[in-house]
Scaffold this active site. Structure first.
Site, short mmCIF file in Angstrom:
data_model
loop_
_atom_site.label_atom_id
_atom_site.label_comp_id
_atom_site.label_asym_id
_atom_site.label_seq_id
_atom_site.Cartn_x
_atom_site.Cartn_y
_atom_site.Cartn_z
N HIS A 1 16.46 -13.59 16.18
CA HIS A 1 17.40 -14.50 15.85
C HIS A 1 17.03 -15.30 14.58
O HIS A 1 15.91 -15.70 14.26
CB HIS A 1 17.67 -15.52 16.89
CG HIS A 1 18.90 -16.39 16.85
ND1 HIS A 1 20.00 -15.60 16.51
CD2 HIS A 1 19.24 -17.43 17.05
CE1 HIS A 1 20.98 -16.71 16.65
NE2 HIS A 1 20.56 -17.67 16.88
N ASN B 1 21.42 -23.72 14.59
CA ASN B 1 21.80 -22.59 15.25
C ASN B 1 23.48 -22.38 14.70
O ASN B 1 24.02 -23.05 14.28
CB ASN B 1 21.74 -22.63 16.98
CG ASN B 1 21.80 -21.17 17.34
OD1 ASN B 1 21.69 -20.16 16.80
ND2 ASN B 1 21.58 -21.31 18.70
N CYS C 1 23.79 -13.60 12.92
CA CYS C 1 23.15 -14.54 12.44
C CYS C 1 22.33 -14.74 11.10
O CYS C 1 22.02 -15.60 10.47
CB CYS C 1 22.33 -14.97 13.68
SG CYS C 1 21.07 -13.76 14.07
#
Ligand code: NAG
Ligand code: NAG
Ligand code: NAG
Length: 335
Positions: free
Chosen positions: A281, A301, A112
């Site tokens: 994240h 996301n 990520c």
């Protein structure tokens, strides 16, 4: 003395009640609890309980010591007397930028940190060119070749990604088999969620970080000629500065502390109902808005389009919730 016995008995009962209420974060019972507690958002089943190890890997792509605090001074480059709109959505502002319209899938890999970075970099190249340059900056190249960035699929440092873009450069390349440049992402999208799709189950995978190759996988392209570069990265921390930066130059990368209720997000404005930290994240901020009186950041996301709101989450804005406003980093492309 009698009282002592009763108190002990009562606390034993209280303890066992607490244990019973301590449901698995992905269980239906826990989802029901979250939905009672959350005032501004809805939880639902996004993952099976058996996927917990995978989910934790997906939310552990930012290493615990990656916090921007004290690593890069906070900048405030914008004139805050300028007005910003109440709502802003990069997808509507720059409809011709393919990157801005793209939702990523990190697959079974904690990349990520690299995806949020290269997605914002790609967006910014297109935006700077008045929506004419459709260049994808390669996640694959960044995730596999930047040794200062951390550990690829086992997590990295968002800030180092931007320094790498400035100092070493990142070649072009886009989605898995996307034919979008020198080095496309080599990890196939997988089924993170409970709905059946044609994607393979993530649980069948378990990717290690692919090897770095300083060559294009696309034939006919030259690695050196495919490099893109960025300017000096900046760290923005004030809400209005972040908004002005997005309006002027495009989406930014940020990261936040993930609590164990986040994976179940379905809709509404997310604000944690739990303080059980499960990882760090990284995501891309693509805009903002207000829903039923709650201010939010519109966040892209990297768990494909069937998670959250077509791959997006509305995340409470203005209170540095879980560090969302204190870890913002971005740079302009070098032309
Ligand atoms: C950007 O592109 C639009 C057409 O797509 C054009 O009308 C406009 O003048 C361009 N702006 C600049 C600053 O080049
Ligand atoms: C994935 O592989 C690593 C070692 O390569 C192992 O430690 C880990 O348990 C595996 N995870 C899953 C969910 O299979
Ligand atoms: C906003 O609030 C109204 C009234 O309380 C409710 O019906 C609606 O579902 C809410 N919308 C969202 C998106 O939460």
């Amino acid at each position: 003395m009698k009282c002592l016995g009763i108190c002990v008995a009562l606390s034993v009962i209280a303890l066992s009640a607490a244990a019973i209420l301590d449901f698995h974060p992905l269980s239906d019972e826990r989802i029901a609890q979250i939905n009672q507690k959350a005032k501004t958002w809805k939880a639902g089943k996004n993952f099976d309980i058996e996927d917990w190890a995978k989910v934790k890997r997906m939310v552990s792509g930012v290493l615990p010591d990656a916090r921007l605090k004290n690593k890069l001074p906070v900048s405030a480059p914008h004139d805050v007397t300028e007005d910003v709109p109440d709502t802003f959505d990069a997808r509507e502002q720059w409809p011709n930028c393919i990157s801005v319209q793209t939702v990523w899938d990190q697959s079974d890999c904690g990349s990520c940190w690299a995806i949020a970075a290269t997605a914002a970099m790609s967006d910014r190249i297109c935006i700077q060119s008045n929506q004419t340059k459709q260049v994808f900056v390669s996640v694959e190249d960044l995730n596999t070749c930047c040794s200062d960035c951390g550990f690829g699929c086992d997590g990295g440092y968002p800030l180092e990604a931007w320094y790498y873009w400035q100092n070493t450069g990142i070649v072009t390349g886009g989605l898995y088999q996307g034919n979008q440049g020198c080095k496309d992402y080599t990890l196939a999208p997988c089924e993170h969620h409970v709905d059946y799709t044609t994607r393979p189950q993530c649980s069948a995978l378990n990717y290690t970080t692919p090897a770095c190759t300083k060559a294009c996988s696309a034939s006919g392209l030259n690695y050196e000629e495919s490099l893109t570069f960025g300017q000096e990265p900046i760290n923005l921390a004030e809400e209005l500065q972040i908004q002005l930066e997005i309006i002027k130059s495009g989406p930014v990368e940020t990261s936040f502390d993930v609590m164990d209720d986040f994976p179940t997000y379905k809709s509404g404005v997310y604000e944690a109902t739990s303080s059980n930290y499960i990882g760090g994240h990284a995501v891309k901020i693509a805009g903002w808005g207000v829903e039923n009186g709650s201010k939010y950041w519109l966040i892209a996301n990297s768990w494909n389009t069937d998670w959250g709101l077509d791959g997006y989450v509305k995340f409470v804005r203005g209170i540095d919730h879980c560090g969302i406003e204190s870890n913002v980093v971005a740079a302009l492309p070098k032309v």
